[in-house]
Structure formats: C-alpha cells, structure tokens
Design a protein around this motif. Structure first.
Motif, PDB file in Angstrom:
ATOM      1  N   ASP A 147       3.899   1.533  -1.131  1.00  0.00           N
ATOM      2  CA  ASP A 147       4.553   1.616  -2.436  1.00  0.00           C
ATOM      3  C   ASP A 147       3.579   2.112  -3.505  1.00  0.00           C
ATOM      4  O   ASP A 147       3.893   3.011  -4.277  1.00  0.00           O
ATOM      5  CB  ASP A 147       5.117   0.250  -2.830  1.00  0.00           C
ATOM      6  CG  ASP A 147       5.833   0.285  -4.155  1.00  0.00           C
ATOM      7  OD1 ASP A 147       6.736   1.135  -4.328  1.00  0.00           O
ATOM      8  OD2 ASP A 147       5.484  -0.521  -5.033  1.00  0.00           O
ATOM      9  N   ALA A 148       2.384   1.544  -3.507  1.00  0.00           N
ATOM     10  CA  ALA A 148       1.393   1.907  -4.529  1.00  0.00           C
ATOM     11  C   ALA A 148       0.908   3.346  -4.365  1.00  0.00           C
ATOM     12  O   ALA A 148       0.591   4.015  -5.350  1.00  0.00           O
ATOM     13  CB  ALA A 148       0.206   0.943  -4.475  1.00  0.00           C
TER      14      ALA A 148
ATOM     15  N   GLN B  18       0.822  -1.203   0.000  1.00  0.00           N
ATOM     16  CA  GLN B  18       0.000   0.000   0.000  1.00  0.00           C
ATOM     17  C   GLN B  18       0.861   1.260   0.000  1.00  0.00           C
ATOM     18  O   GLN B  18       0.580   2.217  -0.727  1.00  0.00           O
ATOM     19  CB  GLN B  18      -0.948   0.001   1.196  1.00  0.00           C
ATOM     20  CG  GLN B  18      -2.057  -1.021   1.052  1.00  0.00           C
ATOM     21  CD  GLN B  18      -2.850  -1.212   2.328  1.00  0.00           C
ATOM     22  OE1 GLN B  18      -2.401  -0.871   3.418  1.00  0.00           O
ATOM     23  NE2 GLN B  18      -4.040  -1.774   2.187  1.00  0.00           N
TER      24      GLN B  18
END
Length: 79
Positions: free
Chosen positions: A40-41, A38
């Motif tokens: 990273d995204a 999460q």
C-alpha cells in the motif's frame, strides 16, 4: 531491524479472512500484514487497481461479446 508489536481490533470475519489468506500464502499474520502495508505504501496496490481498470475499459467489448454468446438460447441465429 527489530520488530514492534502492534495491536488492532477487527471484526471476526476480517480476522478469519486474514488468517486464511496468510496461511494460503505461507505467511504469519504479522508478515502478511507487513506485506499489505508495504504494498500500500509503495503504491503497488493503487497501480494494480489502475491497471486492471484500464484493461477493463480497453477490453470491455470482448467480455460483453462473450457474455452475450453465453446467454443466447440454443439454436438462436442473428438476423
């Protein structure tokens, strides 16, 4: 929201590091990995790395001075 099981193969040292870090944070490995994905995204990790890089560029001289002061031999004086 339902959960889906994923499987991945990683080196033993990576697996141990993930287990230790998850335990340090009080998370299960699944929750820890979900948090990493999460972050990273959402771009959180990239923004944090960029901010750290900007900080170092702006304040590198302070770190250089502190390091130089620590390395000066006792009793050394500037000429």
């Amino acid at each position: 929201m339902g959960k889906t099981q994923l499987g991945a193969r990683v080196d033993e040292d990576v697996a141990e590091l993930a287990k230790k870090r998850a335990a340090d944070l009080g998370l299960s490995i699944g929750d820890y990995l979900a948090r990493l994905v999460q972050d990273d995204a959402s771009g959180l990790r990239a923004r944090a790395v960029d901010a750290a890089a900007r900080f170092l560029v702006e304040h590198q001289s302070v770190f250089d001075e502190a390091e130089g002061a620590q390395q000066a031999p006792p009793g050394a004086c500037a000429a």
